[in-house]
Scaffold this active site. Structure first.
Site, short mmCIF file in Angstrom:
data_model
loop_
_atom_site.label_atom_id
_atom_site.label_comp_id
_atom_site.label_asym_id
_atom_site.label_seq_id
_atom_site.Cartn_x
_atom_site.Cartn_y
_atom_site.Cartn_z
N GLU A 18 1.05 -0.95 -0.02
CA GLU A 18 0.17 -0.11 0.22
C GLU A 18 0.76 1.12 0.47
OE1 GLU A 18 -3.21 -0.11 2.90
OE2 GLU A 18 -4.40 -1.48 2.29
N LYS A 29 0.68 -2.62 -40.79
CA LYS A 29 1.11 -3.69 -39.56
C LYS A 29 -0.09 -4.95 -39.42
CE LYS A 29 1.72 -2.16 -35.15
NZ LYS A 29 2.12 -1.28 -34.26
N ASP A 35 7.37 7.09 -34.05
CA ASP A 35 5.96 6.58 -33.98
C ASP A 35 5.78 7.82 -32.61
OD1 ASP A 35 3.72 4.69 -33.95
OD2 ASP A 35 4.98 2.92 -33.60
C1 R5P Z 1 0.55 0.77 -31.67
O1 R5P Z 1 -0.86 1.68 -32.04
C2 R5P Z 1 1.55 2.17 -31.65
O2 R5P Z 1 1.37 3.23 -31.82
C3 R5P Z 1 3.11 1.42 -31.45
O3 R5P Z 1 3.38 1.02 -32.35
C4 R5P Z 1 2.59 0.55 -30.22
O4 R5P Z 1 2.80 0.41 -29.48
C5 R5P Z 1 4.00 -0.24 -30.54
O5 R5P Z 1 4.26 -1.12 -29.72
P1 R5P Z 1 5.58 -2.75 -29.33
O6 R5P Z 1 7.18 -1.56 -29.39
O7 R5P Z 1 5.69 -3.21 -28.70
O8 R5P Z 1 5.93 -2.88 -31.23
#
Ligand code: R5P
Length: 308
Positions: free
Chosen positions: A42, A194, A226
């Site tokens: 806690e 993706k 990103d």
């Molecule tokens: C996805 O929608 C986000 O924009 C990032 O591409 C994602 O969160 C990246 O996560 P990771 O590094 O686990 O692929």
């Protein structure tokens, strides 16, 4: 309008570097919120407040489970000291991904967290909230809530760095702000497609034709952009796809350097030459500061203090 001498800034230890830079921008002191964790985990939270008319609580909500109750306790402690208006600055706002029920029986954690924060704070400010099916935090928060764009700070960095990479968004979600960055810098840009196969496994397909670089060849440098690097799988897959197309050097810039264990190794193995991030989360890759953007919003939009 709240004058700087009527404004307090309270930050948790894990957000101390950004808090220091924000305090500098606003010309005010920063108080550390004391946290004691009991043996059963806690938390006891204590603030050092003179009961000013307004206060900012700053904490990034990555790995949010212990942090979330602690910021709610800080808000309660500040109210008990007589602070009238309390603004949460959470440069990374966790729990924004689950914005609907994907499989029957799931909770919509985004709504629960927005409700808790809206009850405790008078306004919420974050940077590049991870929003998909809702377009603005105002749709889910009862209090004023705003997600600042990191594009201006990243564009400034790109201009200062002076090189001319091809900007690459790994997926459709990154498109709006890769476009904003391209508009601010005049750089060419593409977005991949993706498919996520699991928490740590993604496949990325690039457009068939890449913009032409110098001397009619493929670009020599690509900059992946990103919002989050978590497992590193997205950036790693995109870096491999770009290198397979003959791009010699691939770098990446992310807003939130979450970096789950093992992520940096995955990125190195994928041949990513360099990764940079903004300072929303403290990490050795931090190169781009967002304190100026946060201070500008606090002063210009929320009427809190003034800039030095
Ligand atoms: C996805 O929608 C986000 O924009 C990032 O591409 C994602 O969160 C990246 O996560 P990771 O590094 O686990 O692929």
């Amino acid at each position: 309008m709240i004058a700087s001498q009527s404004l307090e800034l309270h930050a948790f230890d894990d957000s101390a570097p950004l808090a220091g830079r924000l305090a500098e921008q606003l010309g005010i002191d920063c108080q550390t919120v004391e946290v004691h964790r009991f043996p059963d985990e806690e938390s006891l939270v204590r603030v050092r407040s003179a009961g000013a008319p307004a206060a900012i609580v700053l904490r990034a909500l990555d790995r949010p489970n212990p942090k979330l109750p602690e910021i709610l306790f800080a808000a309660d402690a500040l109210r008990r000291r007589g602070v009238g208006r309390i603004v949460l600055v959470a440069p990374y706002l966790g729990y924004m991904r689950q914005d609907r029920v994907f499989r029957e029986g799931e909770a919509v954690s985004q709504r629960v967290v927005a409700r808790l924060l809206g009850d405790a704070f008078d306004a919420v400010v974050t940077v590049e909230a991870h929003l998909h099916r809702i377009h603005a935090l105002a749709e889910i928060f009862d209090c004023p809530a705003h997600s600042l764009s990191a594009a201006p700070a990243i564009a400034r960095w790109c201009r200062e760095a002076g090189h001319e990479p091809l900007l690459v968004g790994p997926d459709a979600e990154s498109a709006p702000w890769v476009r904003a960055l391209a508009e601010a810098t005049g750089l060419a840009w593409i977005v991949g497609e993706k498919t996520r196969l699991g928490d740590r496994e993604v496949v990325i397909e690039l457009p068939e034709r890449l913009p032409i670089g110098g001397r009619g060849a493929v670009p020599e440098l690509a900059l992946l952009v990103d919002d989050i690097a978590s497992s590193g799988a997205t950036l790693a897959a995109a870096a491999k796809a770009l290198r397979a197309r003959g791009i010699e050097r691939v770098e990446a810039v992310v807003v939130h350097a979450l970096f789950a264990p093992g992520a940096e190794e995955i990125l190195r193995t994928a041949g990513l030459a360099r990764i940079l991030s903004t300072d929303t989360l403290s990490h050795p890759s931090n190169e781009i500061g967002v304190a100026g953007s946060i201070a500008a919003h606090l002063v210009d939009e929320l009427g809190l203090g003034s800039r030095t």
